[in-house]
Design an enzyme around this catalytic site. Structure first.
Site, PDB file in Angstrom:
ATOM      1  N   PHE A 127      40.796   7.110  17.385  1.00  0.00           N
ATOM      2  CA  PHE A 127      40.701   7.538  15.943  1.00  0.00           C
ATOM      3  C   PHE A 127      39.297   7.731  15.697  1.00  0.00           C
ATOM      4  CE2 PHE A 127      39.221   3.231  15.654  1.00  0.00           C
ATOM      5  CZ  PHE A 127      38.541   3.056  14.641  1.00  0.00           C
ATOM      6  N   GLU A 379      32.716  -0.770  14.175  1.00  0.00           N
ATOM      7  CA  GLU A 379      33.779  -1.371  13.113  1.00  0.00           C
ATOM      8  C   GLU A 379      32.847  -1.701  11.747  1.00  0.00           C
ATOM      9  OE1 GLU A 379      35.204  -0.112  15.303  1.00  0.00           O
ATOM     10  OE2 GLU A 379      37.466  -1.142  15.393  1.00  0.00           O
ATOM     11  N   GLU A 383      24.981  -5.082   8.066  1.00  0.00           N
ATOM     12  CA  GLU A 383      24.862  -5.052   6.732  1.00  0.00           C
ATOM     13  C   GLU A 383      26.008  -4.681   5.810  1.00  0.00           C
ATOM     14  OE1 GLU A 383      21.317  -5.427   9.046  1.00  0.00           O
ATOM     15  OE2 GLU A 383      23.283  -3.974   9.345  1.00  0.00           O
TER      16      GLU A 383
END
Length: 401
Positions: A127, A379, A383
């Site tokens: 993806f 992913e 932060e």
């Protein structure tokens, strides 16, 4: 004492699956992982073995030829695989996210067409959200799809595709202004396209180029690539779900379960680092005794083991929350954040226990030391996770003044 990171309440089937995977990791992955990683070699034999075990279809429903297992089962399998070699878990993860997005959001025709072949491992998924100038700001995507009759024409450059070369199906997120008036919020004018291609590098279909592998500090073996679209024509029936403008939500749903996966990877790498550290501490002698008998090393081992247990517990909680059908972005964000940070710390402590030998490529901890940092950014950075966690906490604890 039982091994660290045990999971209570599993079914007999889950325990059998995990036992099989762990045995495979111990026999087929750990003995060859460091050698393959140093050569940056794709682990074809390992991937073929995982295919035979049915892991490419672990969460795909039985009606499409998969095992129909839960996110928890999948995450625990990933934890075991990452314990052997994190790159292998990355090969599985991107495939899993695309299969999950198809299962949750695809049209019936798309499910029937792709899921049986994905369950068998004959179609491998990747993806693509990120772009060269994008970073964490998904709303700034500039790749674009323009409607042309019964097709869309895609142009733009994507970045950081895991499985970019070896995959044969890529879920690509682009901007699609068709049907969305000017001024529409950016996240409401994005669409996910299901792009079929030939595995390999170069021009893999007309208008689509995979330039080659990106050379990385760690996370080797698995191919990480760019993706360049130049007049790429995609049929309208390959819009995920059949409707434009839903791509952002579809991708975020996939990334949410992907964060549980990254947490599981962090748990697996941390477990292996602890195993290496506690073993070496009992082999190495200084001042007439095992270094494991020195209080400073015992303190370090105690901290490492506690972090392994804590990260595992949070990962399991996040997976079970998603399996229950509840919203789990808070739990997934916490698990990903904690597991990746603790993984880095446990690996570094194991590296310190090894002393100078940890700096040698002959020792496995050297590989783990280069792999752990990827989990800090994959992913979503720490932060980003803290932003998600903070916003969700304010929703849950809203002050009514």
């Amino acid at each position: 004492m039982s091994r660290l990171a045990q999971t209570h309440g599993l079914t007999d089937v889950q325990r059998e699956i995990l036992s099989t995977v762990r045995d495979f990791v111990d026999k087929e992955i750990i003995p060859v992982a460091t050698e393959l990683e140093h050569r940056d070699e794709y682990p074809q034999d390992i991937v073929d073995g995982l295919k035979e075990l049915g892991l490419f279809g672990l969460m795909i429903p039985e009606e499409y030829g998969g095992l129909g297992e839960s996110l928890l089962t999948y995450a625990l399998c990933v934890e075991e695989i990452a314990r052997g070699w994190m790159s292998v878990s990355g090969i599985i993860n991107t495939h899993f996210i695309v299969a999950y997005m198809l299962k949750q959001h695809g049209t019936q025709e798309q499910k029937d067409h792709f899921l049986p072949r994905m369950a068998a491992g004959d179609v491998r998924g990747a993806f693509s959200m990120s772009e060269p100038a994008l970073g964490s700001d998904v709303s700034a995507i500039s790749s674009k799809a323009v409607k042309d009759g019964d097709e869309y024409v895609l142009n733009g450059q994507k970045m950081w595709l895991t499985n970019g070369g070896t995959s044969s199906l890529v879920a690509v997120l682009v901007r699609s202004d068709e049907g969305h008036p000017e001024g529409t919020a950016p996240h409401k004018s994005m669409t996910t396209f299901l792009v079929e291609k030939e595995p390999g590098f170069g021009e893999v279909r007309p208008g689509l180029t995979i330039p080659g592998k990106i050379d990385k500090m760690g996370y080797k073996g698995v191919d990480t690539t760019e993706l360049i679209m130049d007049g790429l024509r995609i049929p309208a029936d390959r819009v995920l779900g059949g409707v434009t403008g839903r791509g952002f939500y579809q991708m975020m749903d996939g990334v949410e379960v992907g964060r549980v996966n990254v947490a599981a990877r962090g748990c697996g790498v941390a477990q292996r680092a602890f195993e290496l550290g506690v073993r070496y501490a009992q082999q190495r002698h200084t001042f007439g005794k095992q270094i494991a008998q020195h209080q400073a090393i015992q303190f370090k081992l105690a901290e490492m083991a506690t972090k392994v247990e804590a990260a595992h517990a949070m990962m399991v909680n996040a997976a079970r929350k998603k399996d229950s059908g509840e919203r789990n972005d808070l739990e997934a964000g916490m698990a990903k954040y904690l597991a990746s940070e603790y993984c880095k710390e446990v690996v570094e402590d194991a590296f310190r226990i090894h002393g100078g030998y940890g700096f040698s490529k002959e020792y496995e901890i050297e590989r783990l030391y280069r792999e752990a940092p990827m989990l800090l950014i994959g992913e979503g950075t720490a932060e980003i996770q803290k932003m998600i966690i903070g916003r969700r906490l304010l929703e849950e604890y809203r002050f009514q003044g």
